[in-house]
Design a protein around this motif. Structure first.
Motif, PDB file in Angstrom:
ATOM      1  N   THR A  98       0.925  -1.151  -0.044  1.00 12.75           N
ATOM      2  CA  THR A  98      -0.005   0.071  -0.050  1.00 12.75           C
ATOM      3  C   THR A  98       0.739   1.243   0.003  1.00 12.75           C
ATOM      4  O   THR A  98       2.074   1.334   0.227  1.00 12.75           O
ATOM      5  N   ASP A  99       0.493   2.466  -0.076  1.00 11.19           N
ATOM      6  CA  ASP A  99       1.011   3.693  -0.183  1.00 11.19           C
ATOM      7  C   ASP A  99       1.018   4.287   1.125  1.00 11.19           C
ATOM      8  O   ASP A  99       2.175   4.840   1.352  1.00 11.19           O
ATOM      9  N   SER A 100       0.021   3.814   1.943  1.00  9.27           N
ATOM     10  CA  SER A 100       0.028   4.281   3.285  1.00  9.27           C
ATOM     11  C   SER A 100      -0.940   3.458   4.166  1.00  9.27           C
ATOM     12  O   SER A 100      -1.640   2.767   3.522  1.00  9.27           O
ATOM     13  N   VAL A 101      -0.493   3.387   5.414  1.00  9.44           N
ATOM     14  CA  VAL A 101      -1.308   2.909   6.528  1.00  9.44           C
ATOM     15  C   VAL A 101      -1.658   3.825   7.655  1.00  9.44           C
ATOM     16  O   VAL A 101      -0.870   4.567   8.052  1.00  9.44           O
ATOM     17  N   PHE A 102      -2.929   3.713   7.970  1.00 11.08           N
ATOM     18  CA  PHE A 102      -3.508   4.552   9.163  1.00 11.08           C
ATOM     19  C   PHE A 102      -3.818   3.827  10.247  1.00 11.08           C
ATOM     20  O   PHE A 102      -4.023   2.535  10.205  1.00 11.08           O
ATOM     21  N   LEU A 103      -3.849   4.189  11.364  1.00 10.18           N
ATOM     22  CA  LEU A 103      -4.433   3.683  12.594  1.00 10.18           C
ATOM     23  C   LEU A 103      -4.824   4.841  13.678  1.00 10.18           C
ATOM     24  O   LEU A 103      -4.508   5.931  13.754  1.00 10.18           O
ATOM     25  N   ASP A 104      -5.569   4.328  14.733  1.00  9.34           N
ATOM     26  CA  ASP A 104      -5.637   4.994  15.937  1.00  9.34           C
ATOM     27  C   ASP A 104      -5.450   4.063  17.016  1.00  9.34           C
ATOM     28  O   ASP A 104      -5.590   2.978  17.088  1.00  9.34           O
ATOM     29  N   VAL A 105      -4.917   4.773  18.140  1.00 11.16           N
ATOM     30  CA  VAL A 105      -4.572   4.109  19.170  1.00 11.16           C
ATOM     31  C   VAL A 105      -4.959   4.863  20.605  1.00 11.16           C
ATOM     32  O   VAL A 105      -4.957   6.012  20.631  1.00 11.16           O
ATOM     33  N   ARG A 106      -5.161   4.023  21.641  1.00 14.70           N
ATOM     34  CA  ARG A 106      -5.711   4.798  22.945  1.00 14.70           C
ATOM     35  C   ARG A 106      -4.396   5.518  23.310  1.00 14.70           C
ATOM     36  O   ARG A 106      -3.185   5.161  23.227  1.00 14.70           O
ATOM     37  N   GLU A 107      -4.668   6.939  23.830  1.00 16.74           N
ATOM     38  CA  GLU A 107      -3.732   7.778  24.323  1.00 16.74           C
ATOM     39  C   GLU A 107      -2.759   6.989  25.378  1.00 16.74           C
ATOM     40  O   GLU A 107      -1.758   7.486  25.201  1.00 16.74           O
ATOM     41  N   SER A 108      -3.383   6.411  26.301  1.00 11.66           N
ATOM     42  CA  SER A 108      -2.786   5.689  27.477  1.00 11.66           C
ATOM     43  C   SER A 108      -1.737   4.515  27.187  1.00 11.66           C
ATOM     44  O   SER A 108      -1.197   3.931  27.922  1.00 11.66           O
ATOM     45  N   ASN A 109      -2.149   4.093  25.868  1.00 17.21           N
ATOM     46  CA  ASN A 109      -1.331   2.770  25.122  1.00 17.21           C
ATOM     47  C   ASN A 109       0.199   3.122  24.973  1.00 17.21           C
ATOM     48  O   ASN A 109       0.542   2.989  23.642  1.00 17.21           O
ATOM     49  N   ALA A 110       0.868   3.378  25.973  1.00 20.57           N
ATOM     50  CA  ALA A 110       2.163   3.808  25.499  1.00 20.57           C
ATOM     51  C   ALA A 110       2.979   2.886  24.818  1.00 20.57           C
ATOM     52  O   ALA A 110       3.664   2.900  23.820  1.00 20.57           O
ATOM     53  N   PRO A 111       2.929   1.353  25.422  1.00 23.24           N
ATOM     54  CA  PRO A 111       3.572   0.336  24.461  1.00 23.24           C
ATOM     55  C   PRO A 111       3.178   0.349  23.021  1.00 23.24           C
ATOM     56  O   PRO A 111       4.162   0.221  22.075  1.00 23.24           O
ATOM     57  N   ALA A 112       2.068   0.468  22.483  1.00 22.67           N
ATOM     58  CA  ALA A 112       1.654   0.208  21.118  1.00 22.67           C
ATOM     59  C   ALA A 112       2.101   1.752  20.719  1.00 22.67           C
ATOM     60  O   ALA A 112       2.534   1.504  19.353  1.00 22.67           O
ATOM     61  N   ILE A 113       2.047   2.759  21.112  1.00 20.04           N
ATOM     62  CA  ILE A 113       2.687   4.069  20.615  1.00 20.04           C
ATOM     63  C   ILE A 113       3.754   4.007  20.154  1.00 20.04           C
ATOM     64  O   ILE A 113       4.420   4.302  19.090  1.00 20.04           O
ATOM     65  N   HIS A 114       4.891   3.480  21.269  1.00 15.88           N
ATOM     66  CA  HIS A 114       6.166   3.266  21.117  1.00 15.88           C
ATOM     67  C   HIS A 114       6.606   2.044  19.771  1.00 15.88           C
ATOM     68  O   HIS A 114       7.207   2.574  18.986  1.00 15.88           O
ATOM     69  N   LEU A 115       5.683   1.143  19.671  1.00 16.32           N
ATOM     70  CA  LEU A 115       5.791   0.166  18.593  1.00 16.32           C
ATOM     71  C   LEU A 115       5.583   0.833  17.273  1.00 16.32           C
ATOM     72  O   LEU A 115       6.538   0.662  16.391  1.00 16.32           O
ATOM     73  N   TYR A 116       4.354   1.700  17.274  1.00 17.57           N
ATOM     74  CA  TYR A 116       3.991   2.139  16.166  1.00 17.57           C
ATOM     75  C   TYR A 116       5.104   3.067  15.539  1.00 17.57           C
ATOM     76  O   TYR A 116       5.378   3.380  14.467  1.00 17.57           O
ATOM     77  N   LYS A 117       5.477   3.924  16.487  1.00  9.98           N
ATOM     78  CA  LYS A 117       6.684   4.909  16.185  1.00  9.98           C
ATOM     79  C   LYS A 117       8.075   4.331  15.528  1.00  9.98           C
ATOM     80  O   LYS A 117       8.575   4.844  14.710  1.00  9.98           O
ATOM     81  N   SER A 118       8.371   3.006  16.379  1.00 16.20           N
ATOM     82  CA  SER A 118       9.447   2.518  15.792  1.00 16.20           C
ATOM     83  C   SER A 118       9.213   2.000  14.389  1.00 16.20           C
ATOM     84  O   SER A 118      10.327   1.564  13.708  1.00 16.20           O
ATOM     85  N   LEU A 119       7.990   1.746  13.959  1.00 15.04           N
ATOM     86  CA  LEU A 119       7.864   1.091  12.444  1.00 15.04           C
ATOM     87  C   LEU A 119       7.640   2.534  11.623  1.00 15.04           C
ATOM     88  O   LEU A 119       7.420   1.984  10.505  1.00 15.04           O
ATOM     89  N   GLY A 120       7.957   3.687  12.209  1.00 20.69           N
ATOM     90  CA  GLY A 120       7.805   4.754  11.176  1.00 20.69           C
ATOM     91  C   GLY A 120       6.399   5.370  11.206  1.00 20.69           C
ATOM     92  O   GLY A 120       6.310   6.295  10.253  1.00 20.69           O
ATOM     93  N   PHE A 121       5.549   5.382  11.868  1.00 19.17           N
ATOM     94  CA  PHE A 121       4.183   5.994  12.061  1.00 19.17           C
ATOM     95  C   PHE A 121       4.607   7.321  12.599  1.00 19.17           C
ATOM     96  O   PHE A 121       5.305   7.600  13.512  1.00 19.17           O
TER      97      PHE A 121
END
Length: 145
Positions: A98-121
Motif C-alpha cells: 500500500t502507499d500508506s497505513v493509518f491507525l488510531d490508538v488509545r492515548e494511554s497505550n504507551a507500549p503500542a504507541i512506542h511500537l508504531y513510532k518504531s515502525l515509522g508511524f
C-alpha cells in the motif's frame, strides 16, 4: 515440545483463539460471529501469530484503493514484549503493498504507541473521547511507504 512462532493467514481454524484474544485484550471484544464474518470481507486482511497450533496474537487491516487501516492488533498478555505484534505488522505490510497505513490508538497505550513510532508511524491528530470503557482520546497515526 516448543515450536517457533509462525505468522499465518487467518482461517476458520483460529476463530475461537482470536475470540479469546479479543476477550483478554479489549473492553469491547468482537465475538466469534463477527470474526467469522471477516473471512467473507474482501477488504479484510488478517494474520495470526501461531505457537503450538494456537493463535496467540493477531493483526487485522482493511485495504482499499492502495491504503490500509489497521483495525485490530492484539497479543495475549503472556506473549507481549516478545516481538509478536511487530512480526504481525511487518508481515501485514509485506503482504499488502500500500502507499500508506493509518491507525488510531488509545492515548494511554504507551507500549503500542512506542511500537508504531518504531515502525515509522507519525502522529497526525487526536480524536477526542473516541474510545469508551473507559472514555479516552485516540491518537491518529500514519505511515507512508
Amino acid at each position: 515440545m516448543v515450536t517457533i512462532m509462525e505468522i499465518k493467514e487467518f482461517s476458520s481454524e483460529y476463530i475461537k483463539d482470536v475470540a479469546e484474544i479479543e476477550r483478554q485484550c479489549f473492553s469491547n471484544p468482537w465475538n466469534e460471529t463477527v470474526l467469522a464474518g471477516e473471512l467473507q470481507n474482501e477488504c479484510s486482511h488478517i494474520y495470526v501469530a501461531v505457537e503450538n497450533s494456537r493463535a496467540v496474537g493477531y493483526a487485522m487491516l482493511y485495504v482499499v484503493c492502495g491504503e490500509a487501516d489497521i483495525i485490530r492488533v492484539a497479543v495475549l498478555p503472556d506473549f507481549r514484549r516478545s516481538g509478536t505484534a511487530r512480526s504481525l505488522l511487518l508481515k501485514s505490510f509485506e503482504n499488502n503493498k500500500t502507499d500508506s497505513v493509518f491507525l488510531d490508538v488509545r492515548e494511554s497505550n504507551a507500549p503500542a504507541i512506542h511500537l508504531y513510532k518504531s515502525l515509522g508511524f507519525m502522529d497526525t491528530g487526536i480524536r477526542k473521547d473516541y474510545y469508551s470503557n473507559p472514555t479516552e482520546n485516540a491518537i491518529l497515526m500514519k505511515k507512508e511507504f
